[in-house]
Scaffold this motif. Sequence first.
Motif, mmCIF file in Angstrom:
data_model
loop_
_atom_site.group_PDB
_atom_site.id
_atom_site.type_symbol
_atom_site.label_atom_id
_atom_site.label_comp_id
_atom_site.label_asym_id
_atom_site.label_seq_id
_atom_site.Cartn_x
_atom_site.Cartn_y
_atom_site.Cartn_z
ATOM 1 N N CYS A 127 4.942 7.621 6.130
ATOM 2 C CA CYS A 127 5.402 6.187 7.210
ATOM 3 C C CYS A 127 5.581 6.344 8.032
ATOM 4 C CB CYS A 127 5.798 4.838 6.047
ATOM 5 S SG CYS A 127 4.937 5.011 4.555
ATOM 6 N N VAL A 128 4.575 5.955 8.753
ATOM 7 C CA VAL A 128 4.930 5.819 10.459
ATOM 8 C C VAL A 128 5.181 4.546 11.312
ATOM 9 C CG1 VAL A 128 4.065 6.110 12.995
ATOM 10 C CG2 VAL A 128 3.702 7.834 11.121
ATOM 11 N N PHE A 129 6.892 3.524 11.158
ATOM 12 C CA PHE A 129 6.582 2.349 12.026
ATOM 13 C C PHE A 129 6.823 2.562 13.275
ATOM 14 C CE2 PHE A 129 9.851 -0.765 12.784
ATOM 15 C CZ PHE A 129 9.335 -2.064 12.215
ATOM 16 N N VAL A 130 6.021 1.307 14.038
ATOM 17 C CA VAL A 130 5.972 1.424 15.746
ATOM 18 C C VAL A 130 6.489 0.915 15.574
ATOM 19 C CG1 VAL A 130 4.759 1.331 17.583
ATOM 20 C CG2 VAL A 130 3.752 2.375 15.637
ATOM 21 N N ALA A 141 0.900 -1.111 -0.385
ATOM 22 C CA ALA A 141 0.061 0.330 0.046
ATOM 23 C C ALA A 141 1.111 1.407 0.321
ATOM 24 C CB ALA A 141 -1.206 -0.270 1.282
ATOM 25 N N ALA A 142 2.008 1.493 0.838
ATOM 26 C CA ALA A 142 2.484 2.289 0.614
ATOM 27 C C ALA A 142 3.121 2.584 -0.637
ATOM 28 C CB ALA A 142 4.111 2.102 2.288
ATOM 29 N N ALA A 143 4.253 1.973 -1.291
ATOM 30 C CA ALA A 143 5.179 1.566 -1.683
ATOM 31 C C ALA A 143 3.762 2.289 -3.606
ATOM 32 C CB ALA A 143 5.717 0.257 -2.784
ATOM 33 N N LEU A 144 2.396 1.368 -2.841
ATOM 34 C CA LEU A 144 1.826 2.019 -4.563
ATOM 35 C C LEU A 144 1.220 3.928 -3.868
ATOM 36 C CD1 LEU A 144 -0.927 -1.174 -5.193
ATOM 37 C CD2 LEU A 144 0.806 0.318 -7.032
ATOM 38 N N VAL A 145 0.998 3.852 -3.465
ATOM 39 C CA VAL A 145 1.254 5.250 -2.842
ATOM 40 C C VAL A 145 2.297 6.545 -2.949
ATOM 41 C CG1 VAL A 145 0.395 7.403 -0.671
ATOM 42 C CG2 VAL A 145 -1.022 4.918 -0.842
ATOM 43 N N HIS A 146 3.462 5.438 -2.615
ATOM 44 C CA HIS A 146 4.280 6.939 -2.660
ATOM 45 C C HIS A 146 4.553 6.623 -4.391
ATOM 46 C CE1 HIS A 146 8.751 7.635 -3.033
ATOM 47 N NE2 HIS A 146 8.217 8.105 -1.897
ATOM 48 N N LYS A 147 4.221 5.885 -4.979
ATOM 49 C CA LYS A 147 4.559 6.000 -6.368
ATOM 50 C C LYS A 147 3.411 6.940 -6.954
ATOM 51 C CE LYS A 147 4.939 3.570 -10.439
ATOM 52 N NZ LYS A 147 5.303 2.046 -10.996
ATOM 53 N N ALA A 148 2.333 6.883 -6.296
ATOM 54 C CA ALA A 148 1.169 7.996 -6.562
ATOM 55 C C ALA A 148 1.751 9.810 -6.669
ATOM 56 C CB ALA A 148 -0.149 7.573 -6.650
ATOM 57 N N VAL A 149 2.327 9.789 -5.231
ATOM 58 C CA VAL A 149 2.607 11.071 -4.652
ATOM 59 C C VAL A 149 3.959 11.919 -3.965
ATOM 60 C CG1 VAL A 149 0.033 11.051 -3.474
ATOM 61 C CG2 VAL A 149 1.661 10.458 -2.050
ATOM 62 N N GLY A 150 4.724 10.630 -4.116
ATOM 63 C CA GLY A 150 6.260 10.873 -4.012
ATOM 64 C C GLY A 150 6.439 11.554 -2.495
ATOM 65 N N GLN A 162 15.056 -4.063 8.773
ATOM 66 C CA GLN A 162 14.986 -4.051 7.716
ATOM 67 C C GLN A 162 13.562 -2.998 6.930
ATOM 68 O OE1 GLN A 162 12.804 -7.902 6.894
ATOM 69 N NE2 GLN A 162 13.568 -7.748 4.996
ATOM 70 N N VAL A 163 13.077 -2.360 7.450
ATOM 71 C CA VAL A 163 12.875 -1.420 7.245
ATOM 72 C C VAL A 163 13.121 -0.212 7.184
ATOM 73 C CG1 VAL A 163 10.545 -0.245 8.224
ATOM 74 C CG2 VAL A 163 10.189 -2.622 8.286
ATOM 75 N N GLU A 164 13.476 0.434 8.516
ATOM 76 C CA GLU A 164 14.771 1.655 8.026
ATOM 77 C C GLU A 164 15.741 1.262 6.867
ATOM 78 O OE1 GLU A 164 15.407 3.422 12.744
ATOM 79 O OE2 GLU A 164 15.745 1.276 12.305
ATOM 80 N N ASN A 165 16.027 0.740 6.411
ATOM 81 C CA ASN A 165 16.939 0.570 6.135
ATOM 82 C C ASN A 165 16.835 -0.209 4.324
ATOM 83 O OD1 ASN A 165 19.349 1.987 8.171
ATOM 84 N ND2 ASN A 165 19.496 -1.063 8.615
ATOM 85 N N ASP A 166 16.175 -1.352 4.666
ATOM 86 C CA ASP A 166 16.723 -1.912 3.099
ATOM 87 C C ASP A 166 15.306 -1.285 2.344
ATOM 88 O OD1 ASP A 166 18.485 -3.533 3.733
ATOM 89 O OD2 ASP A 166 17.194 -5.331 4.549
ATOM 90 N N TYR A 167 14.213 -1.086 3.249
ATOM 91 C CA TYR A 167 12.646 -0.703 2.270
ATOM 92 C C TYR A 167 12.847 0.685 2.433
ATOM 93 C CZ TYR A 167 7.919 -0.308 1.329
ATOM 94 O OH TYR A 167 6.410 0.306 0.542
ATOM 95 N N VAL A 168 13.513 1.601 2.809
ATOM 96 C CA VAL A 168 12.909 3.265 2.551
ATOM 97 C C VAL A 168 14.570 3.065 1.265
ATOM 98 C CG1 VAL A 168 13.866 5.040 3.909
ATOM 99 C CG2 VAL A 168 12.777 3.471 5.008
ATOM 100 N N ALA A 169 15.523 2.153 2.038
ATOM 101 C CA ALA A 169 16.625 2.629 0.602
ATOM 102 C C ALA A 169 15.937 2.011 -0.928
ATOM 103 C CB ALA A 169 17.502 1.571 0.611
ATOM 104 N N ALA A 170 14.731 0.714 -0.728
ATOM 105 C CA ALA A 170 14.351 0.576 -2.210
ATOM 106 C C ALA A 170 13.426 1.752 -2.678
ATOM 107 C CB ALA A 170 13.993 -1.319 -1.570
ATOM 108 N N THR A 171 12.044 2.648 -1.332
ATOM 109 C CA THR A 171 11.641 2.609 -2.339
ATOM 110 C C THR A 171 11.561 4.516 -1.609
ATOM 111 O OG1 THR A 171 10.210 2.956 -0.240
ATOM 112 C CG2 THR A 171 10.007 1.381 -1.172
ATOM 113 N N GLY A 172 12.617 5.233 -1.022
ATOM 114 C CA GLY A 172 12.283 6.211 -0.806
ATOM 115 C C GLY A 172 11.262 6.679 0.037
ATOM 116 N N ILE A 173 10.785 5.731 0.329
ATOM 117 C CA ILE A 173 9.634 6.509 1.502
ATOM 118 C C ILE A 173 10.219 7.587 2.756
ATOM 119 C CG2 ILE A 173 8.162 5.800 2.791
ATOM 120 C CD1 ILE A 173 6.836 3.815 1.022
ATOM 121 N N ARG A 174 9.076 8.839 2.848
ATOM 122 C CA ARG A 174 9.970 9.324 4.573
ATOM 123 C C ARG A 174 9.788 8.556 5.464
ATOM 124 N NH1 ARG A 174 8.547 15.068 3.662
ATOM 125 N NH2 ARG A 174 6.401 14.000 3.596
ATOM 126 N N LEU A 175 10.141 8.130 6.392
ATOM 127 C CA LEU A 175 9.524 6.958 7.461
ATOM 128 C C LEU A 175 10.399 7.999 8.721
ATOM 129 C CD1 LEU A 175 8.434 3.894 7.960
ATOM 130 C CD2 LEU A 175 10.993 3.393 8.141
#
Length: 169
Positions: free
Chosen positions: A72-75, A58-67, A87-100
């Motif tokens: 994203c908030v990770f608890v 869901a986050a990847a789709l929305v990020h692709k749409a709105v940059g 893994q979320v902090e480093n790998d997912y953010v590195a792969a997507t560029g999502i602000r976390l």
Amino acid sequence: HSEYGQRVLEHFLWNIAECSRDWTMTSVVDDQVAAIRAQVGDAEVICGLSGGVDSAVAAALVHKAVGDKLTCVFVDHGLLRKGEREQVENDYVAATGIRLKVVDASERFLAELDGVTDPEEKRKTIGRLFIRVFEDAAREVVQEAGESGQQVEFLVQGTLYPDVVESGG
């Protein structure tokens, strides 16, 4: 998962439901991104990212749409698999560029769960506390957006329908 499973599905889709054969996974993604972009426009968006497949997609789709309009908030509730937060902090953010925004609430969760032995009570405690922690983090994201003249207007939650049913939604 059966010898003729694929043929049964194809027969149903093409001969009974009369679905067209013109879609691809790329077209599904493109259609969803366009729909998200049309609905959200220039608004800021917040997403609860659990690290699971549902919220990550869901986050990847929305990020692709709105940059960068997406935060994203990770608890971290202290009950994650080993290395999952990293893994979320480093790998997912590195792969997507999502602000976390990462919230370490592990001590709070573990203190609330201390002495709780009933599985249903644990589930409810975790769910209740997760919502409170997410709400606090969301208020911070909303405040930060407001300070820069923006307004958070959308909440993204990626979940499977059985999870919605289980939670009483």
